[in-house]
Write an enzyme that holds these catalytic residues in place. Structure first.
Site, short mmCIF file in Angstrom:
data_model
loop_
_atom_site.label_atom_id
_atom_site.label_comp_id
_atom_site.label_asym_id
_atom_site.label_seq_id
_atom_site.Cartn_x
_atom_site.Cartn_y
_atom_site.Cartn_z
N SER A 19 0.82 -1.18 -0.02
CA SER A 19 -0.21 -0.01 0.01
C SER A 19 0.86 1.21 0.09
CB SER A 19 -1.07 0.13 1.30
OG SER A 19 -0.28 -0.13 2.36
N HIS B 70 -5.29 -3.52 -2.52
CA HIS B 70 -4.98 -2.59 -3.33
C HIS B 70 -4.76 -3.16 -4.96
CE1 HIS B 70 -4.27 0.81 -0.51
NE2 HIS B 70 -3.99 -0.24 0.32
N LYS C 192 -12.05 0.47 -1.38
CA LYS C 192 -11.11 1.02 -2.19
C LYS C 192 -11.70 1.12 -3.78
CE LYS C 192 -7.41 -0.08 0.90
NZ LYS C 192 -8.23 -0.50 2.04
#
Length: 409
Positions: free
Chosen positions: A176, A204, A235
């Site tokens: 990240s 991610h 996300k």
């Protein structure tokens, strides 16, 4: 002076004090930050779905149909049809037998690791894994071996020294704070050789890498080889919550043993329905993933053209390492004064001496916005004084087994 006040003063002196900034309006490529219009370059809303009309409408409809909250743990009365539908869709998307929803990525990682790793087992964790993985290791009764970042020889040495004890290898797929990708194929090969489970956090990577945005595990062709895949709904999918995809038996185990699932209220129906709508858009519009990749490449290329080293980033996350924490904050403020919001990331999120601006590209950015941002960021970094001598990076956290292994070596 109280001990709390002393800690706050020390944080200020070291450039590590944090404050909450205020965003007005929805998350998008441009936002109002503390009343000022800025280009947003530090949000994890990678596909721009948090403010997509269909996602917002799905959340609103779910609130009217199912209510604002679930009211209880899923093992009491909080397990609702909308939760089951999303789990089925995520399992299909990730090519998994089963899926279990959690309240957040932090809860998913900490609960899954602490449930799976028992006393006498060993957890193998990458040195740059997310804090939720680190804390999951701390909660587990197993011992933890922290291997140097993406160093396979170090990981294999630890596996060999563990001498057949029950093992769990845990890694982020996309890290990240650095934007690099774990060597998943090699990790899986080692796990199979030493009879260890593999758990990969795709927070991610889902929606950002792999065919159709299915993640780094899919990109490596390992969907049937990784035991547990963790992902987030907050996300690329623009909502809130998290999930673990795995075999049915493991899913049943987590329902019975993961304390962060058992003792937490279930996800609110609006967040669940919003994630389901975002997943549908991702399946219908895989070009969003391609746009994200092109935008990330465009920003990296533009930064390099202006003399900025993008380190080893190969994803939508681009770290611009400044070094000193105070200078990183100053760099953030200089960029902000020119309309670009790139948050300063400091210890303990990153190691001492590696404070940085963490750039996060979104599919909703335009090329012209990214080109202008590259100019601003390059100018901002040129204004950073020559790096002070960085404090030595602290050694990776070591458990008792790590120390014994090191002595034996």
């Amino acid at each position: 002076m109280s001990d709390v006040a002393e800690v706050l003063d020390e944080l200020r002196e070291r450039g590590l004090y944090r404050r909450l900034r205020l965003i007005s309006g929805p998350q998008g490529a441009r936002v109002l930050l503390d009343g000022r219009p800025v280009l947003l370059l530090c949000s994890n809303n990678y596909l721009g779905l948090a403010d997509h009309p269909r996602v917002r409408e799905a959340a609103a409809d779910a609130a009217m149909r199912w209510g604002a909250g679930a009211g209880a743990s899923r093992l009491v009365s909080g397990n609702m049809t909308v939760h089951r539908r999303l789990e089925e869709q995520l399992a299909h998307f990730k090519r998994a037998e089963a899926c279990v929803l959690f309240g957040s990525g932090y809860l998913a990682n900490s609960g899954t690791i602490s449930a799976l790793a028992r006393e006498g087992d060993v957890i193998f964790s990458d040195a740059l894994n997310h804090a939720s993985i680190v804390d999951g290791c701390r909660l587990a009764r197993a011992e933890t071996f922290v291997y140097r970042h993406c160093e396979l020889d170090h990981l294999e040495w630890g596996l060999r020294e563990a001498e057949g004890r029950g093992s769990l290898i845990v890694t982020d797929s996309v890290f990240s704070m650095d934007g690099d990708v774990a060597p998943l194929a090699d990790i899986v090969e080692l796990a199979q050789r030493y009879d260890a489970r593999v758990m990969v956090d795709e927070a991610h990577a889902t929606g950002c890498l792999g065919p159709g945005g299915r993640g780094a595990v899919a990109a490596a062709g390992l969907e049937s080889e990784v035991d547990l895949v963790v992902g987030t709904l907050g996300k690329a999918l623009g909502s809130y919550g998290a999930y673990v995809c795995c075999e049915q038996e493991l899913a049943e185990f987590l329902v019975n043993r993961a304390r962060t699932l058992i003792f937490s209220t279930a996800l609110p129906p609006p967040a669940t329905a919003a994630a389901m709508a975002a997943l549908e858009i991702l399946r219908e519009q895989p070009e969003r993933v391609d746009k994200l990749r092109r935008n990330a490449r465009a920003l990296r290329d533009a930064l390099v053209d202006h003399g900025v080293d993008c380190d080893e980033s190969e994803t939508q996350i681009v770290p611009l390492v400044v070094g000193d924490a105070t200078e990183a904050v100053a760099a953030c403020e200089r960029a902000l004064a020119r309309g670009v919001f790139a948050q300063a990331i400091r210890p303990p999120t990153v190691p001492e001496g590696t404070s940085r601006l963490r750039i996060a590209v979104m599919a909703s950015h335009t090329r012209s916005e990214l080109r202008r941002a590259a100019v601003v960021l390059a100018d901002t970094l040129r204004a950073v004084p020559p790096r002070r001598v960085a404090e030595p990076r602290p050694p990776s956290p070591r458990s008792a087994i790590y120390d014994r292994m090191a002595e034996a070596a």
